[in-house]
Design an enzyme around this catalytic site. Structure first.
Site, PDB file in Angstrom:
ATOM      1  N   VAL A   1      83.221  23.269  14.743  1.00 18.17           N
ATOM      2  CA  VAL A   1      81.928  23.809  15.181  1.00 18.17           C
ATOM      3  C   VAL A   1      82.123  25.322  15.290  1.00 18.17           C
ATOM      4  CG1 VAL A   1      80.058  23.742  16.868  1.00 18.17           C
ATOM      5  CG2 VAL A   1      81.535  21.747  16.599  1.00 18.17           C
ATOM      6  N   GLU A   2      81.314  26.094  14.561  1.00 26.35           N
ATOM      7  CA  GLU A   2      81.373  27.548  14.697  1.00 26.35           C
ATOM      8  C   GLU A   2      80.488  27.937  15.884  1.00 26.35           C
ATOM      9  OE1 GLU A   2      81.792  29.783  10.698  1.00 26.35           O
ATOM     10  OE2 GLU A   2      80.550  28.037  10.272  1.00 26.35           O
ATOM     11  N   VAL A   3      81.105  28.526  16.889  1.00 24.12           N
ATOM     12  CA  VAL A   3      80.372  28.948  18.094  1.00 24.12           C
ATOM     13  C   VAL A   3      80.124  30.447  17.968  1.00 24.12           C
ATOM     14  CG1 VAL A   3      80.587  29.253  20.590  1.00 24.12           C
ATOM     15  CG2 VAL A   3      81.264  27.084  19.531  1.00 24.12           C
TER      16      VAL A   3
END
Ligand SMILES: NC(=O)c1ccc[n+]([C@@H]2O[C@H](COP(=O)([O-])OP(=O)(O)OC[C@H]3O[C@@H](n4cnc5c(N)ncnc54)[C@H](O)[C@@H]3O)[C@@H](O)[C@H]2O)c1
Length: 308
Positions: free
Chosen positions: A149-151
């Site tokens: 997941v790219e935060v």
């Protein structure tokens, strides 16, 4: 450096609201529910009841965790996190966020699955206390399988929300990566785009067929990159001198390889489309998607084996 809030993931009985029950929203719902969260799902699609019933039939062990909500306000009532996966249109997301600002209890994390829209743009016009809790949580499809997941916080996201988002995704079995500034396409899709551009160019210029290019990747780079990323791969490939030695030795020759822009006109793409469709049919089959997911799941299982 970690702070206290990073060690405080949401308790597993915290409600998670999923807004948008398409490809990504349903997959997120599966992931959150499989980690014990009650999930409330909202989508204005007229067949939502059928979609949720089909989901429950397919995943009977998760059925009791998923509830269909009648409205955005109903979905977010008492929620600790909201994952929005509505269509990739700024005006739709902004309208939703305005509704959320009015409806939600004022403490929930507001996470957007957007592939391209930065949180700073989505937050324009929103009150500070909402913008502070809004950030991108961009998955790879499907999020119940892909760990990344790219935060990506926006310019008004609070550091505390960023830490809470990282802790939340870790608590539901994902591997978040924090981007330190907003960049078009984030990182995963920028890398994918770079490879796809060169792949299209190589097929267009007759260097290799589309099917052979796929075979080349799955039998070399793809296999390696499931185990180590490009930097660690080069560090290992560099022998005793590591990445530094590799770059000093072969780096200049690599840098001299010219890369080209593909021709994306209809005429330029036609032979590429035809090759892809000849190899795989007019659209990807469900069987191929199942095979892809099975292989990826097997690789993930193997990756958890400790090194010998
Ligand atoms: N599909 C992918 O590979 C992928 C990967 C990563 C991120 N994303 C992102 O995830 C988001 C959703 O993509 P998707 O592929 O699931 O799209 P999708 O078209 O499959 O699903 C979108 C859903 O949103 C619903 N919707 C429309 N307006 C709504 C509203 N106002 N409130 C609630 N729901 C609404 C639609 O009815 C639809 O069911 C996008 O932002 C996209 O960029 C997609």
């Amino acid at each position: 450096m970690t702070s206290a809030s990073e060690h405080l993931p949401l308790p597993a009985d915290t409600v998670v609201a999923v807004i948008g029950a398409g490809t990504i929203g349903l997959s997120w719902a599966r992931q959150f529910a499989s980690h014990g969260h009650p999930v409330r799902i909202f989508d204005p699609r007229p067949d939502l009841a059928t979609v949720v019933a089909a989901f429950a039939a397919e995943h009977p062990d998760l059925a009791s965790h998923i509830t269909r909500a009648e409205s955005v306000a109903d979905a977010v009532r008492g929620a600790g996190a909201i994952q929005e996966s509505t269509p990739e249109k700024l005006e739709i997301k902004r309208r939703l966020l305005t509704d959320l600002a009015a409806a939600e209890p004022g403490h929930a994390l507001i996470l957007s699955s957007s592939s391209t829209l930065p949180a700073s743009r989505m937050a324009e016009g929103l009150p500070d206390q909402v913008a502070a809790r809004l950030l991108i949580g961009h998955p790879f499809n499907p999020p119940h399988l892909m760990p990344l997941v790219e935060v990506v916080p926006g310019d008004r996201t609070s550091p505390e929300s960023t830490e809470r988002a990282l802790a939340f995704y870790r608590s539901v079995g994902r591997e978040p990566v924090l981007l330190h500034r907003e960049v078009a396409g984030f990182v995963g899709n920028r890398l994918q785009n770079a490879v796809l551009r060169e792949a299209v160019h190589l097929v267009q210029t007759g260097v290799v067929s589309a099917a052979d290019l796929d075979s080349l990747v799955t039998n070399s780079l793809g296999l390696r990159w499931a185990a180590v990323g490009p930097f660690e791969g080069m560090h290992l490939g560099g022998g005793p001198a590591g990445f530094r030695g590799f770059m000093e030795h072969i780096g200049p020759s690599f840098a001299a390889i010219d890369l080209h822009e593909p021709d994306l006109s209809a005429e330029g793409m036609d032979p590429v489309h035809r090759q892809v469709e000849e190899a795989y049919g007019s659209r990807g089959s469900a069987e191929s998607a199942e095979r892809r997911d099975r292989i990826q799941a097997d690789i993930l299982e193997r990756r958890n084996v400790p090194p010998n």
